[in-house]
Scaffold this motif. Structure first.
Motif, PDB file in Angstrom:
ATOM      1  N   THR A 153       0.812  -1.218   0.000  1.00 29.25           N
ATOM      2  CA  THR A 153       0.000   0.000   0.000  1.00 29.25           C
ATOM      3  C   THR A 153       0.846   1.269   0.000  1.00 29.25           C
ATOM      4  N   GLY A 154       1.951   1.284   0.768  1.00 26.63           N
ATOM      5  CA  GLY A 154       2.780   2.479   0.820  1.00 26.63           C
ATOM      6  C   GLY A 154       3.370   2.835  -0.530  1.00 26.63           C
ATOM      7  N   HIS A 155       3.974   1.857  -1.186  1.00 25.82           N
ATOM      8  CA  HIS A 155       4.566   2.122  -2.500  1.00 25.82           C
ATOM      9  C   HIS A 155       3.509   2.496  -3.532  1.00 25.82           C
ATOM     10  N   LEU A 156       2.346   1.836  -3.470  1.00 25.65           N
ATOM     11  CA  LEU A 156       1.321   2.122  -4.472  1.00 25.65           C
ATOM     12  C   LEU A 156       0.674   3.496  -4.286  1.00 25.65           C
ATOM     13  N   TRP A 190      -6.125   3.211  -9.256  1.00 25.35           N
ATOM     14  CA  TRP A 190      -7.192   3.107  -8.255  1.00 25.35           C
ATOM     15  C   TRP A 190      -7.540   1.639  -7.974  1.00 25.35           C
ATOM     16  N   LEU A 191      -7.641   0.847  -9.024  1.00 18.03           N
ATOM     17  CA  LEU A 191      -7.924  -0.577  -8.857  1.00 18.03           C
ATOM     18  C   LEU A 191      -6.812  -1.265  -8.075  1.00 18.03           C
ATOM     19  N   ALA A 192      -5.561  -0.915  -8.366  1.00 18.05           N
ATOM     20  CA  ALA A 192      -4.434  -1.503  -7.652  1.00 18.05           C
ATOM     21  C   ALA A 192      -4.452  -1.127  -6.179  1.00 18.05           C
ATOM     22  N   TYR A 246      -1.408  13.095  -3.783  1.00 19.00           N
ATOM     23  CA  TYR A 246      -1.892  13.310  -2.417  1.00 19.00           C
ATOM     24  C   TYR A 246      -3.416  13.375  -2.396  1.00 19.00           C
ATOM     25  N   ARG A 247      -4.000  14.107  -3.347  1.00 24.20           N
ATOM     26  CA  ARG A 247      -5.466  14.233  -3.385  1.00 24.20           C
ATOM     27  C   ARG A 247      -6.117  12.875  -3.643  1.00 24.20           C
ATOM     28  N   GLN A 248      -5.492  12.066  -4.497  1.00 19.14           N
ATOM     29  CA  GLN A 248      -6.011  10.727  -4.733  1.00 19.14           C
ATOM     30  C   GLN A 248      -5.962   9.913  -3.435  1.00 19.14           C
ATOM     31  N   GLY A 249      -4.852  10.025  -2.713  1.00 21.24           N
ATOM     32  CA  GLY A 249      -4.731   9.321  -1.438  1.00 21.24           C
ATOM     33  C   GLY A 249      -5.757   9.790  -0.422  1.00 21.24           C
ATOM     34  N   GLN A 250      -6.019  11.096  -0.394  1.00 18.08           N
ATOM     35  CA  GLN A 250      -7.026  11.629   0.520  1.00 18.08           C
ATOM     36  C   GLN A 250      -8.416  11.090   0.183  1.00 18.08           C
ATOM     37  N   ALA A 251      -8.729  11.023  -1.112  1.00 20.65           N
ATOM     38  CA  ALA A 251     -10.024  10.487  -1.539  1.00 20.65           C
ATOM     39  C   ALA A 251     -10.146   9.008  -1.174  1.00 20.65           C
ATOM     40  N   PHE A 252      -9.048   8.266  -1.329  1.00 22.90           N
ATOM     41  CA  PHE A 252      -9.062   6.845  -0.988  1.00 22.90           C
ATOM     42  C   PHE A 252      -9.303   6.659   0.505  1.00 22.90           C
ATOM     43  N   LEU A 253      -8.630   7.457   1.321  1.00 24.75           N
ATOM     44  CA  LEU A 253      -8.803   7.385   2.770  1.00 24.75           C
ATOM     45  C   LEU A 253     -10.236   7.731   3.161  1.00 24.75           C
ATOM     46  N   LYS A 288       9.830   6.077   6.310  1.00 25.31           N
ATOM     47  CA  LYS A 288       9.229   5.216   7.333  1.00 25.31           C
ATOM     48  C   LYS A 288       8.091   4.369   6.767  1.00 25.31           C
ATOM     49  N   TYR A 289       7.239   4.978   5.924  1.00 26.88           N
ATOM     50  CA  TYR A 289       6.042   4.280   5.449  1.00 26.88           C
ATOM     51  C   TYR A 289       6.187   3.735   4.026  1.00 26.88           C
ATOM     52  N   GLY A 290       7.358   3.909   3.442  1.00 31.84           N
ATOM     53  CA  GLY A 290       7.577   3.344   2.114  1.00 31.84           C
ATOM     54  C   GLY A 290       6.932   4.121   0.991  1.00 31.84           C
ATOM     55  N   PHE A 291       6.787   5.431   1.156  1.00 30.11           N
ATOM     56  CA  PHE A 291       6.230   6.262   0.081  1.00 30.11           C
ATOM     57  C   PHE A 291       7.343   6.572  -0.920  1.00 30.11           C
ATOM     58  N   THR A 292       7.841   5.554  -1.570  1.00 25.62           N
ATOM     59  CA  THR A 292       8.968   5.708  -2.478  1.00 25.62           C
ATOM     60  C   THR A 292       8.616   5.164  -3.852  1.00 25.62           C
ATOM     61  N   LYS A 293       9.541   5.377  -4.782  1.00 26.79           N
ATOM     62  CA  LYS A 293       9.346   4.934  -6.155  1.00 26.79           C
ATOM     63  C   LYS A 293      10.366   3.852  -6.501  1.00 26.79           C
ATOM     64  N   SER A 294      10.443   3.519  -7.765  1.00 26.38           N
ATOM     65  CA  SER A 294      11.335   2.446  -8.220  1.00 26.38           C
ATOM     66  C   SER A 294      12.721   2.998  -8.539  1.00 26.38           C
TER      67      SER A 294
END
Length: 306
Positions: A153-156, A190-192, A246-253, A288-294
């Motif tokens: 979830t963090g990476h995605l 979003w599906l992922a 960030y806005r997508q993450g806020q909507a998901f939350l 800390k939460y893995g909000f990283t890329k490849s």
């Protein structure tokens, strides 16, 4: 009876390549398929071509949107209309390998045994090819250097790994699609996110289609070198893209927070709050939460942008 796979093809002014794609779908080794052409207001011969095909094969249908909705909503609403056990996403201009449906379905069945009654997404690799010359340009995930193992979830939240035109989802995802927020950046992303939180995301390390690259692509493949050049040339655009994430993450939350585990909810809350968090804490939470890329280069760039 064979399990039925419903293919959602999003179309918009696709007359140039659509017949070649439809022919590749109808030639699949897995024949228990239905194909819904979801047209988003084409002004060319796209719908005429679709109607010609559906008169010849009862597995095809045509859905015309009353107004242009954009590809994100067009795809997701097509999934919501499906009554099949499995749904695949399809662009109008690619060419599927004959065993694409069958290979993906087998991977889905294996995943469902390990994750019963949960939403599952299976995605594969693709071969980029130049529409003008017909030359193959290598595998998408190899050339883009995307790490397909990092689908937690963090990476995605920070980086999408899924090519929508390679994806299959099962019906268990439908209860999560009752609402389609405007903040969704890309439908496959979003599906992922849904499947990563509440089921499973599986990568099948095999190309299953020719991924056509041309000037009309809404989203296309690109080399890692192109990625780096584009990022260096557009810092402002990259910060805007981060804000969109960030806005997508806020909507998901907002939609799914009450269904999350406490750990998932904490991760989602930290990501959704990145825009308002101080610069040092943003970088701390990134690690800390893995909000990283490849890869190192992407993450160095991300660290600077944050």
């Amino acid at each position: 009876m064979d399990k039925r796979v419903h293919i959602v093809m999003a179309s918009y002014n696709g007359e140039k390549y659509m017949e070649e794609q439809l022919n590749s779908l109808l030639a699949q080794t897995w024949q228990n398929i239905t194909i819904e052409v979801c047209d988003d207001g084409s002004s060319d011969r796209t719908c005429e071509i679709a109607e010609q095909y559906l008169r010849q094969d009862s597995r095809l249908s045509l859905h015309r949107n009353e107004k242009n909705k954009g590809y994100v909503r067009n795809f997701l609403e097509g999934i919501r209309r499906s009554d099949a056990e499995y749904i695949m996403l399809c662009d109008q201009d690619d060419i599927w390998y004959r065993d694409k449906v069958e290979l993906t379905l087998r991977a889905m069945e294996r995943a469902e045994k390990e994750c019963p009654d949960k939403p599952v997404l299976v995605f594969t690799d693709a071969i980029n090819f130049d529409s003008g010359t017909g030359q193959e340009q290598g595998r998408f995930h190899h050339s883009s250097h995307l790490d397909t193992k990092k689908v937690d979830t963090g990476h995605l939240f920070m980086e999408n790994k899924v090519i929508g035109c390679t994806a299959m989802v099962n019906r268990a995802i439908l209860p999560y699609l009752t609402e389609i927020p405007e903040e969704i950046r890309v439908h496959d992303w979003w599906l992922a996110l849904i499947c990563s939180h509440f089921g499973r995301v599986v990568y099948l390390d095999r190309p299953t289609l020719l991924y056509r690259q041309h000037s009309g692509n809404m989203i296309g493949g690109s080399s890692f070198g192109s990625y780096v050049r584009n990022r260096l040339a557009g810092i402002r655009d990259q910060r805007a893209a981060l804000r969109s994430s960030y806005r997508q993450g806020q909507a998901f939350l907002t939609l799914f927070g009450e269904r999350m585990t406490p750990q998932q909810k904490e991760t989602a809350q930290k990501f959704a709050a990145l825009a308002e968090t101080g610069c040092l804490m943003r970088r701390w939470n990134m690690m800390k939460y893995g909000f990283t890329k490849s890869g190192l280069m992407r993450n160095v760039g991300l660290f600077i942008l944050l």
